[in-house]
Design a protein around this motif. Structure first.
Motif, PDB file in Angstrom:
ATOM      1  N   GLU A  41     -51.886  63.793  30.952  1.00  0.00           N
ATOM      2  CA  GLU A  41     -51.026  62.754  31.507  1.00  0.00           C
ATOM      3  C   GLU A  41     -51.685  61.382  31.421  1.00  0.00           C
ATOM      4  N   LEU A 159     -47.131  58.173  39.126  1.00  0.00           N
ATOM      5  CA  LEU A 159     -46.348  59.385  38.895  1.00  0.00           C
ATOM      6  C   LEU A 159     -47.109  60.384  38.030  1.00  0.00           C
ATOM      7  N   SER A 162     -49.383  62.991  39.563  1.00  0.00           N
ATOM      8  CA  SER A 162     -48.754  64.203  40.090  1.00  0.00           C
ATOM      9  C   SER A 162     -48.522  65.230  38.993  1.00  0.00           C
ATOM     10  N   GLU A 164     -46.793  66.964  35.294  1.00  0.00           N
ATOM     11  CA  GLU A 164     -45.533  67.651  35.034  1.00  0.00           C
ATOM     12  C   GLU A 164     -45.276  68.748  36.055  1.00  0.00           C
ATOM     13  N   GLU A 165     -46.358  69.280  36.641  1.00  0.00           N
ATOM     14  CA  GLU A 165     -46.212  70.332  37.645  1.00  0.00           C
ATOM     15  C   GLU A 165     -45.731  69.775  38.982  1.00  0.00           C
ATOM     16  N   GLN A 166     -45.647  68.420  39.066  1.00  0.00           N
ATOM     17  CA  GLN A 166     -45.228  67.753  40.296  1.00  0.00           C
ATOM     18  C   GLN A 166     -46.096  68.181  41.478  1.00  0.00           C
ATOM     19  N   ARG A 167     -47.405  68.072  41.263  1.00  0.00           N
ATOM     20  CA  ARG A 167     -48.353  68.421  42.311  1.00  0.00           C
ATOM     21  C   ARG A 167     -48.267  67.412  43.461  1.00  0.00           C
ATOM     22  N   THR A 168     -48.570  67.888  44.649  1.00  0.00           N
ATOM     23  CA  THR A 168     -48.693  66.989  45.792  1.00  0.00           C
ATOM     24  C   THR A 168     -50.025  66.259  45.687  1.00  0.00           C
ATOM     25  N   PRO A 187     -41.642  59.763  45.051  1.00  0.00           N
ATOM     26  CA  PRO A 187     -41.323  61.105  45.547  1.00  0.00           C
ATOM     27  C   PRO A 187     -42.177  61.458  46.765  1.00  0.00           C
ATOM     28  N   ARG A 189     -43.806  63.929  47.430  1.00  0.00           N
ATOM     29  CA  ARG A 189     -45.050  64.639  47.130  1.00  0.00           C
ATOM     30  C   ARG A 189     -46.215  63.679  46.904  1.00  0.00           C
TER      31      ARG A 189
END
Length: 204
Positions: A41, A159, A162, A164-168, A187, A189
């Motif tokens: 990322e 962003l 976080s 692609e796994e949309q980690r907190t 978001p 998260r």
């Protein structure tokens, strides 16, 4: 003068020349690894090593990448090193009183904690800023930008932490940006925490 003159010598086998280093910095400006087919990322030591190998064909030792990052001013820093001389006391109190609750919240939500800051990369034309995020485990992620007048903290950078796994994630932002320059409507998260600075130092 090139930005990297400490840690890696031009005479060392596989070291970047001054021209190659400046070309590398220009390549990194405003770009992310996925634009080069890399599965990351943000830029890391591994991604930078892969880019140098593909772009310059140099057998650069992976350990040498760390020397370049240190010369660029990247790497783990103590909280007090992220504060100006006037804010050291406030930061040290914040570490004692506020930081433990951030760590507990991160552990509760299996979240990552990153320290975000910005430094000016010297010896480049035009000037360049490095925005970095250093995890509590010492992993460095970064991007290079061309500074403008009072640039805000890039939303895309935040962003991407976080993933692609949309980690907190819990992000500790140093005094490089006041809160009105933070991205809005993030978001849930993603939680941003201000490190005390001259504009928002904790009262004695």
């Amino acid at each position: 003068m090139a930005a990297v003159r400490r840690g890696v010598r031009q005479s060392e086998p596989g070291a970047l020349s001054r021209e190659q280093e400046l070309e590398l910095i220009d390549t990194l400006r405003g770009s992310y690894p996925d634009a080069f087919g890399l599965d990351e990322e943000l830029w890391t030591r591994q991604g930078l090593h892969a880019l140098i190998q593909s772009r310059f064909g140099l057998p650069l030792d992976p350990g040498a990448i760390g020397a370049y990052l240190r010369a660029w001013g990247l790497g783990p820093r103590e909280p007090r090193e992220r504060a100006c001389g006037l804010c050291v006391g406030a930061v040290e109190r914040w570490v004692r009183t506020e930081y433990p609750s951030i760590i507990r919240a991160a552990q509760e939500h299996l979240a990552d904690v990153h320290w975000i800051g910005r430094i000016r990369l010297r010896g480049t034309m035009p000037a360049a800023d490095i925005i970095s995020a250093v995890s509590s485990r010492g992993r460095v992620q970064f991007m290079i930008t061309t500074p403008s007048v009072d640039p805000p903290l890039p939303r895309d950078f935040v962003l991407r932490l976080s993933g692609e796994e949309q980690r907190t994630v819990h992000l500790i932002v140093d005094g490089s940006w006041p809160r009105n320059e933070w991205p809005r409507r993030l978001p849930r998260r993603i939680t941003l925490h201000p490190l005390p600075s001259c504009g928002r130092a904790v009262a004695a």
